[in-house]
Write a protein that holds these residues in place. Structure first.
Motif, short mmCIF file in Angstrom:
data_model
loop_
_atom_site.label_atom_id
_atom_site.label_comp_id
_atom_site.label_asym_id
_atom_site.label_seq_id
_atom_site.Cartn_x
_atom_site.Cartn_y
_atom_site.Cartn_z
N ARG A 31 0.80 -1.02 -0.20
CA ARG A 31 0.03 0.04 0.03
C ARG A 31 0.87 1.17 0.14
N THR A 34 2.25 1.66 -3.61
CA THR A 34 1.17 2.06 -4.39
C THR A 34 0.89 3.54 -4.18
N GLN A 35 0.69 4.09 -3.01
CA GLN A 35 0.54 5.25 -2.79
C GLN A 35 1.65 6.21 -3.22
N ILE A 39 0.64 4.32 -8.58
CA ILE A 39 0.04 3.18 -9.38
C ILE A 39 -0.69 2.22 -8.68
N GLY A 40 -1.58 1.44 -9.36
CA GLY A 40 -2.48 0.50 -8.78
C GLY A 40 -1.56 -0.54 -8.33
N GLN A 41 -2.30 -1.34 -7.29
CA GLN A 41 -1.86 -2.73 -6.72
C GLN A 41 -1.66 -3.54 -8.28
N SER A 43 -1.28 -3.08 -11.17
CA SER A 43 -0.18 -2.78 -12.06
C SER A 43 1.16 -2.89 -11.60
#
Length: 192
Positions: A31, A34-35, A39-41, A43
């Protein structure tokens, strides 16, 4: 149809390197990544497999950028002692930044070994490259009479790498160049 990657992989790896360097592997969650990376998890997993894959990519990025630049600077130095001094002091200056974040490679060893064989290989490759570059500089310096002929360049290079590792660990404890840089001068006397 497969989706195209919507981010610059090298930029993401560079930013991940900085986060891992500052926080460490264990303290950095997916997390957090990604933050921080934006980018998303999904991705992250698609591009790197998992957190370990991104960590290895970050270590490799460190090896091909900062570590490689240090070796280029070392090889370009005309005077061996000056080149080695510059290498060691620059590593200290980088390590004391951000309240003593140290060296990503040394941090990785302290945090991930002996369990993580992939990290061991990457860091060993970096240290082997540093040791070989130092040995070549020292071999040439011995031939020019800049260092004592009694010194085996490979042994002296191994000493300097070991000294540097200890110095980089110390930079996390005492992130102060005025305390650590004088130690470089003492280490250089080993070449007398």
């Amino acid at each position: 149809m497969a989706r195209t990657r919507e981010f610059d992989t090298e930029a993401v790896v560079s930013r991940a390197m900085d986060l891992f360097w500052t926080r460490g592997y264990e303290a950095t969650s997916v997390r957090d990544l990604t933050q921080h990376l934006g980018i998303g998890q999904g991705s992250l997993y698609a591009a790197f497999g998992d957190k370990d894959g991104l960590y290895r990519a970050a270590l490799e990025h460190y090896r091909t950028t900062l570590a490689a630049a240090a070796l280029r600077d070392l090889e370009e130095g005309a005077d061996a002692r000056a080149a080695i001094r510059a290498l060691l002091t620059e590593r200290v200056r980088i390590a004391v930044r951000d309240d003593g974040r140290g060296c990503l490679a040394v941090n990785a060893v302290c945090e991930r070994l002996p369990q993580d064989a992939a990290t061991r290989r990457v860091v060993r490759d970096m240290q082997d490259a540093t040791r070989e570059a130092l040995a070549e500089v020292l071999r040439a310096a011995r031939e020019r009479g800049e260092i004592a002929a009694r010194h085996d360049p490979h042994t002296a290079a191994a000493f300097l790498v070991t000294f540097l590792n200890g110095l980089l660990v110390s930079s996390k404890i005492t992130p102060d160049t005025s305390t650590l840089e004088p130690l470089v001068e003492i280490a250089l006397t080993a070449l007398d």
